[in-house]
Design a protein around this motif. Structure first.
Motif, short mmCIF file in Angstrom:
data_model
loop_
_atom_site.label_atom_id
_atom_site.label_comp_id
_atom_site.label_asym_id
_atom_site.label_seq_id
_atom_site.Cartn_x
_atom_site.Cartn_y
_atom_site.Cartn_z
N GLY A 26 0.81 -1.22 0.00
CA GLY A 26 0.00 0.00 0.00
C GLY A 26 0.84 1.26 0.00
N SER A 27 1.86 1.30 0.83
CA SER A 27 2.73 2.48 0.87
C SER A 27 3.57 2.58 -0.39
N GLU A 28 3.94 1.43 -0.95
CA GLU A 28 4.66 1.48 -2.23
C GLU A 28 3.79 2.08 -3.32
N TYR A 29 2.49 1.69 -3.31
CA TYR A 29 1.60 2.26 -4.32
C TYR A 29 1.47 3.77 -4.15
N TYR A 30 1.29 4.21 -2.89
CA TYR A 30 1.15 5.65 -2.68
C TYR A 30 2.43 6.38 -3.10
N SER A 31 3.57 5.87 -2.74
CA SER A 31 4.82 6.58 -3.06
C SER A 31 5.06 6.64 -4.57
N GLY A 57 15.12 5.39 12.22
CA GLY A 57 15.18 6.16 10.99
C GLY A 57 15.24 7.66 11.13
N SER A 58 15.09 8.19 12.34
CA SER A 58 15.01 9.65 12.48
C SER A 58 16.27 10.36 12.01
N ASP A 59 17.41 9.70 12.10
CA ASP A 59 18.67 10.34 11.71
C ASP A 59 19.22 9.83 10.38
N MET A 60 18.45 9.02 9.66
CA MET A 60 18.95 8.43 8.42
C MET A 60 19.11 9.46 7.31
N LEU A 61 18.19 10.43 7.26
CA LEU A 61 18.19 11.39 6.15
C LEU A 61 18.30 12.83 6.61
N SER A 62 17.95 13.12 7.84
CA SER A 62 17.88 14.51 8.27
C SER A 62 18.34 14.69 9.71
N SER A 63 19.41 15.43 9.90
CA SER A 63 19.85 15.78 11.26
C SER A 63 18.80 16.62 11.96
N PRO A 92 20.53 -6.75 11.95
CA PRO A 92 20.09 -8.01 11.32
C PRO A 92 18.58 -8.18 11.24
N ASN A 93 17.83 -7.50 12.11
CA ASN A 93 16.36 -7.57 12.03
C ASN A 93 15.81 -6.76 10.86
N ARG A 94 16.57 -5.79 10.39
CA ARG A 94 16.22 -4.97 9.23
C ARG A 94 14.88 -4.26 9.40
N TYR A 95 14.57 -3.80 10.62
CA TYR A 95 13.30 -3.13 10.85
C TYR A 95 13.17 -1.83 10.06
N TYR A 96 14.28 -1.18 9.78
CA TYR A 96 14.22 0.06 8.99
C TYR A 96 13.59 -0.18 7.63
N TYR A 97 13.71 -1.40 7.11
CA TYR A 97 13.20 -1.72 5.78
C TYR A 97 11.85 -2.43 5.82
N ARG A 98 11.31 -2.68 7.01
CA ARG A 98 10.20 -3.62 7.12
C ARG A 98 8.86 -2.99 7.47
N SER A 99 8.75 -1.67 7.40
CA SER A 99 7.43 -1.07 7.57
C SER A 99 7.30 0.10 6.59
N ASP A 100 6.13 0.74 6.59
CA ASP A 100 5.75 1.60 5.48
C ASP A 100 6.55 2.88 5.35
N HIS A 101 7.21 3.33 6.41
CA HIS A 101 8.05 4.52 6.30
C HIS A 101 9.12 4.37 5.22
N LYS A 144 12.75 5.98 0.64
CA LYS A 144 13.30 5.72 -0.69
C LYS A 144 13.20 6.94 -1.61
N HIS A 145 12.27 7.82 -1.29
CA HIS A 145 12.08 9.05 -2.07
C HIS A 145 12.67 10.26 -1.36
N ASN A 146 13.61 10.00 -0.46
CA ASN A 146 14.32 11.06 0.27
C ASN A 146 13.40 11.88 1.17
N VAL A 147 12.33 11.27 1.65
CA VAL A 147 11.47 11.91 2.64
C VAL A 147 11.93 11.44 4.02
N PRO A 148 12.31 12.34 4.91
CA PRO A 148 12.74 11.93 6.26
C PRO A 148 11.62 11.19 6.99
#
Length: 526
Positions: A373-378, A415-421, A450-459, A464-468
């Protein structure tokens, strides 16, 4: 994660907060506290008791329960004064799209009066169709090394191969993976086999591996593209098999057969090739599955062209083996948390304290099927992604995990610090100012975790589109994806604290003079 991790997380918070001293909050604390306090345990429970009820049948994507939840959410958005932003749609609160579900209608392998049946004896990986009588060549371990080559002098072109999943120590195989299902299957395909049947070492190992995924295969895999039947017919088939069943098909006594192989290995001999005749009949069907994201829009004032997005997924896994999986925590908790954040902003707007920036509240479908669903919206945004300043995503905030049994008032943020200080520092200051007693745990805030939670939910589909992004999460537990994930186990007081943190962060982001600057690049997205 041990208890020491909680201490290190707290220390991390202190150090990070010190580094964020240059950030000043621009919110009116009295207003934030006033509206934040409207998010209550009782109201959360009222919503969740409905959304995670048996009546909603586990909210399986595209099924009746998911549709009921979508209607409930859309009506609530409307009652709170949110606008449906989807133009040219009969229901402007729904962003509708089609998925396609493929699943096997039959799958069996027969030989010599013996039959191997789907899930009981065989478990296919991927979608493929086969309907033929063919040769099946036993080639030992399907591996090669400096001392052994199971493919030497084997005529396998266009035929099936069968081998054991795990290579013995004697091989030290070039596949580089003793548990080599994928790599060994790739090797078989490269050498010209039509399909590969891979034998688990024991029946128990087969059951363990298939139990985890069988329910999903029974339901069917959802995707955006309608599978091509011709491609499926020509694709390479990979089938995990229960060894006792396949030894019977091969006409072998399992114990004697394996002892003979082991004796030959000690003599430096690879297992001998043997050929069998089998019939394989695999068929699958494809059906269209309409589904929808649910969107509610609150227009801002002087900065209305900039959009803050708040997300949670409202789907779950439905009914499995006749048992309703209610998904109270996953992600009924995030969904109801979002609804209460809506209510707080709605009350503020009614009193003349609406946000400066616009806010899109969105509950998404298909998260359990691959963040669809989030992939479709993005990919089909209602508002331009370049105008989207951040996404705050809420997924599983209703309970705790074993690591925090002595500190239930906590939340993982990722994820809060992945793209924007800026976003990270704002998050720190909001937490310290409005929720000082809520432990912020950064254990999983690592793209290499190793759990890869950053990649496992809709954020992630926003990142991926550079949205913090900030992902609010409380870990997994013994009821994760089980029929026992029910409302009676939710910790509503702690859940309210987490939802209040999301609200306070959203308020600050929606009302600051400047949006968070994207000053980092996530190399993991390449």
């Amino acid at each position: 994660m041990k208890k020491a991790t909680i201490l290190s997380a707290a220390l991390s918070l202190c150090l990070s907060a010190a580094s964020a001293q240059g950030i000043q909050l621009e919110s009116n604390p009295e207003l934030v506290n006033k509206y934040m306090s409207t998010i209550t345990p009782n109201e959360l429970k009222e919503h969740l008791t409905i959304i995670a009820s048996d009546e909603y049948e586990g909210r399986e994507t595209g099924e009746r329960g998911q549709k009921m939840a979508a209607d409930y959410i859309a009506k609530y958005f409307m009652s709170e004064g949110l606008v449906g932003p989807v133009k040219d749609n009969p229901n402007p609160y729904f962003q509708q799209f089609d998925l396609y579900s493929s699943k096997y209608t039959s799958f069996e392998i027969t030989s010599g009066g013996h039959k191997a049946e789907l899930f009981e004896d065989i478990f296919p990986y991927g979608n493929f169709s086969l309907n033929k009588e063919t040769d099946l060549i036993f080639i030992g371990f399907g591996d090669t090394s400096k001392d052994f080559d199971d493919y030497a002098n084997a005529d396998i072109k266009g035929k099936g191969v069968v081998f054991f999943q795990n290579s013995p120590e004697e091989y030290k195989g070039e596949s580089g993976d003793k548990n080599g299902l994928r790599q060994k299957a790739r090797m078989a395909a490269e050498k010209g086999a039509a399909f590969a049947i891979i034998l688990a070492d024991t029946d128990e190992e087969f059951t363990t591996q298939t139990k985890r995924y069988a329910s999903y295969l029974k339901k069917g895999k959802l995707s955006f593209e309608k599978p091509n039947s011709e491609q499926a017919a020509s694709s390479f088939g990979v089938i995990l098999a229960k060894p006792s069943s396949f030894m019977a098909i091969m006409g072998k006594d399992q114990s004697k057969f394996q002892k003979t192989i082991q004796k030959n290995l000690k003599k430096g001999k690879a297992p001998a090739h043997e050929s069998f005749k089998i019939s394989i009949n695999a068929k699958y069907e494809t059906r269209r599955v309409p589904t929808e994201n649910v969107l509610g829009f609150m227009e801002g004032t002087d900065l209305k062209d900039e959009i803050l997005v708040v997300t949670a997924h409202y789907d779950h896994v439905g009914i499995i083996d006749g048992k309703i999986h209610n998904g109270a925590d996953d992600d009924g908790s995030g969904t109801t948390g979002l609804l209460e954040v809506v209510n707080a902003f709605s009350q503020a707007k009614k009193e003349g304290n609406g946000p400066r920036r616009s806010i899109l509240f969105m509950t998404v479908t298909g998260e359990e099927k691959g963040l669809l669903g989030s992939e479709y919206y993005s990919s089909h945004p209602i508002f331009p992604m370049e105008n989207t300043i951040a996404d705050l995503n809420i997924d599983m905030i209703g309970r705790g995990d074993a690591e925090h049994k002595d500190q239930p008032n906590f939340v993982y943020t990722i994820g809060s610090d992945m793209l924007s200080s800026d976003l990270h520092n704002i998050h720190l200051e909001v937490s310290k100012t409005f929720k000082p007693d809520l432990l912020i745990d950064y254990t999983y805030n690592d793209k290499d975790d190793p759990n890869r939670y950053y990649y496992r939910s809709d954020h992630y589909n926003f990142a991926k589109h550079n949205v913090p992004v900030i992902f609010y999460f409380n870990g997994t537990h013994e009821d994760y994806h089980q029929p026992t994930d029910t409302v009676d186990k939710i910790q509503f007081n702690e859940m309210a604290n987490r939802a209040q943190l999301v609200f306070a962060t959203a308020w600050e982001l929606a009302n600051r003079e400047k949006a968070p600057v994207v000053d980092k690049k996530d190399e993991s997205q390449k």
